[in-house]
Write an enzyme that holds these catalytic residues in place. Structure first.
Site, PDB file in Angstrom:
ATOM      1  CG  ASN A 160      -0.243  -0.324   2.313  1.00  0.00           C
ATOM      2  OD1 ASN A 160       0.366  -1.554   2.442  1.00  0.00           O
ATOM      3  ND2 ASN A 160      -0.472   0.350   3.195  1.00  0.00           N
TER       4      ASN A 160
ATOM      5  CD  GLN B 264      -3.627  -0.041  -1.251  1.00  0.00           C
ATOM      6  OE1 GLN B 264      -3.879   0.232  -2.545  1.00  0.00           O
ATOM      7  NE2 GLN B 264      -3.902   0.283  -0.357  1.00  0.00           N
TER       8      GLN B 264
ATOM      9  CG  HIS C 168     -12.097   1.533   1.357  1.00  0.00           C
ATOM     10  ND1 HIS C 168     -11.189   2.687   1.712  1.00  0.00           N
ATOM     11  CD2 HIS C 168     -12.098   0.505   2.235  1.00  0.00           C
ATOM     12  CE1 HIS C 168     -10.529   1.955   2.606  1.00  0.00           C
ATOM     13  NE2 HIS C 168     -10.717   0.779   2.975  1.00  0.00           N
TER      14      HIS C 168
ATOM     15  CB  THR D  58     -29.103 -10.309   8.258  1.00  0.00           C
ATOM     16  OG1 THR D  58     -29.702 -11.238   9.198  1.00  0.00           O
ATOM     17  CG2 THR D  58     -29.912 -10.226   6.982  1.00  0.00           C
TER      18      THR D  58
ATOM     19  CB  CYS E 222       4.979  13.400  14.354  1.00  0.00           C
ATOM     20  SG  CYS E 222       5.875  14.522  15.398  1.00  0.00           S
TER      21      CYS E 222
HETATM   22  C1  LIG Z   1      -2.872  -3.762   1.844  1.00  0.00           C
HETATM   23  C2  LIG Z   1      -4.059  -3.407   2.636  1.00  0.00           C
HETATM   24  N1  LIG Z   1      -4.681  -4.580   3.345  1.00  0.00           N
HETATM   25  C3  LIG Z   1      -5.864  -4.256   3.941  1.00  0.00           C
HETATM   26  C4  LIG Z   1      -6.079  -2.984   4.237  1.00  0.00           C
HETATM   27  C5  LIG Z   1      -7.429  -2.722   4.929  1.00  0.00           C
HETATM   28  O1  LIG Z   1      -8.680  -2.768   4.283  1.00  0.00           O
HETATM   29  P1  LIG Z   1      -9.913  -1.933   5.034  1.00  0.00           P
HETATM   30  O2  LIG Z   1      -9.836  -0.714   5.240  1.00  0.00           O
HETATM   31  O3  LIG Z   1     -10.996  -2.473   3.937  1.00  0.00           O
HETATM   32  O4  LIG Z   1     -10.281  -2.808   6.435  1.00  0.00           O
HETATM   33  C6  LIG Z   1      -5.828  -1.886   3.561  1.00  0.00           C
HETATM   34  C7  LIG Z   1      -6.179  -0.537   3.668  1.00  0.00           C
HETATM   35  O5  LIG Z   1      -5.483   0.361   3.744  1.00  0.00           O
HETATM   36  C8  LIG Z   1      -4.584  -2.088   2.738  1.00  0.00           C
HETATM   37  O6  LIG Z   1      -3.761  -1.256   2.083  1.00  0.00           O
END
Ligand SMILES: Cc1ncc(COP(=O)(O)O)c(C=O)c1O
Length: 378
Positions: free
Chosen positions: A151, A179, A201, A237, A322
């Site tokens: 990520n 990702q 998302h 559900t 930070c």
């Molecule tokens: C590589 C990776 N795995 C897992 C997640 C977590 O996903 P979620 O925000 O849908 O729980 C993220 C989100 O930043 C991600 O970048």
């Protein structure tokens, strides 16, 4: 102040087609999908269509898809689910040092329950060496979890080779593809994986939905026990609304053509930065094996967070945090061996389907404005 969004790895906007597909499930179709009457029919059918859309993206069977609340839950279900199911067979899990906290923390939790967790090192570009994986496998290894793409720096791992090694040793293989979905191919059979996590998302669906691919033969203990939803793998559900959103997003994600434009924009961005700042800007991540939308760069001698603070209206992320007045490198950059003086100058720009050339040029201009001391005269 012009707003420019370059943080698509953090989250994506909901695609209008996704929102349109979801609308009928906000306004109507309120029935419980498990009910046996007319009010359930639309919701039940829509969930199964959505499951088929997710499966089509991943190249698997629909019944191998478990809907979850997102990437974190999918990762938790994979790690804990396999560990609990195979506890009698072994207690050893292998992962890497550059995983998302949604892998690292469940592993720490499993360690508290007695698991042995090995974390593979990475090279300076964030890639693991499959030979290191080979060496770590023991007769007690029950699961290997290696992220598809990182990520922060976008580095893509050699999943096919690692999955082959796992299979040769009879060990289940999971990849966190949160990702990579919609950016690079994620067919589970091409990758050779047994479990794969996705997060809605990050792929133009809403927050609060994701999925876990679980190969039919893989044993998995559910995290949420209840009335047997999702073939007994996740009780509760089902939300037709969220499933439909993820399904539509997965249908769109099958088309990787938009990434050609995104990659070209990302490269234009990098070349413009190099032209502007010369050797004072360095790339973090793998130059070749990298997500097409991700550009993580360090401005040498600067602090990433301070640069971003001066770039009012531009949404991007830093590679440092930070803590009690001290700037700390992200564990990913640290694991890559990036020297602190360079790492604290890191900024992650992540592009998406809506990014335009005009936006990229505007960001380069703004950077040149806030970092005049770095402008080279050559
Ligand atoms: C590589 C990776 N795995 C897992 C997640 C977590 O996903 P979620 O925000 O849908 O729980 C993220 C989100 O930043 C991600 O970048």
């Amino acid at each position: 102040m012009r707003r420019i969004y370059l943080d698509y790895n953090a989250s994506t906007p909901i695609d209008p087609a996704v929102a349109a597909a979801m609308t009928p499930f906000l306004e109507n179709h309120y029935g419980n999908p498990s009910s046996g009457h007319w009010a359930a029919a639309a919701a039940k059918a829509a969930i199964e269509t959505a499951r088929g859309q997710v499966a089509a993206l991943l190249g698997c069977e629909a019944d191998e898809i478990v809907f979850t609340s997102g990437g974190s839950e999918a990762n938790n279900l994979a790690l804990k689910g396999v560990f609990f199911a195979l506890r009698d067979r072994g207690d050893h899990v292998i992962t890497t040092r550059v995983e998302h906290p949604a892998i690292i923390e469940p592993c720490r939790f499993l360690e508290r329950l007695g698991a042995q967790v090995s974390t593979l090192p990475v090279d300076g570009t964030g890639r693991i060496d499959p030979d290191d994986l080979r060496r770590e496998i023991t007769p007690r290894t029950v699961l290997i979890s290696i992220m598809h793409a990182n990520n922060e720096v976008g580095t893509i791992q050699p999943i096919e080779e690692c999955a082959r090694i796992a299979r040769a040793h009879g060990v289940l293989f999971h990849t966190d593809a949160a990702q990579s979905v919609g950016k690079i191919p994620t067919g589970v059979n091409d990758l050779g994986v047994d479990l794969l996590s996705i997060a809605g998302h990050k792929a133009y669906a809403p927050k609060g939905v994701g999925a876990l691919f679980v190969r039919r033969e893989a044993l998995l203990e559910p995290l949420i026990h209840g009335a047997g939803h999702e073939r007994g793998r996740r009780a509760g559900t089902e939300s037709a609304l969220l499933a439909v959103g993820l399904g539509k997003a997965c249908e769109l994600a099958r088309d990787l053509a938009p990434m050609i434009r995104v990659r070209a924009l990302r490269d234009r961005f990098w070349h413009a930065l190099q032209e502007q700042f010369g050797a004072r800007v360095v790339l973090n991540g793998n130059p070749a094996h990298r997500l097409p939308n991700t550009l993580n760069v360090s401005f040498v001698g600067e602090v990433g967070a301070e640069i971003l603070a001066r770039l009012d209206g531009i949404a991007a992320s830093t590679g440092s945090a930070c803590h009690s007045g001290r700037i700390e490198l992200s564990p990913v950059l640290e694991s890559m061996g990036v020297p602190p003086a360079i790492g604290i100058g890191a900024i992650r720009f992540s592009l998406g389907r809506r990014t335009t050339a005009d936006e990229i040029d505007a960001v380069v201009q703004r950077l040149a404005g806030v970092l005049p001391a770095l402008v080279t005269t050559s």
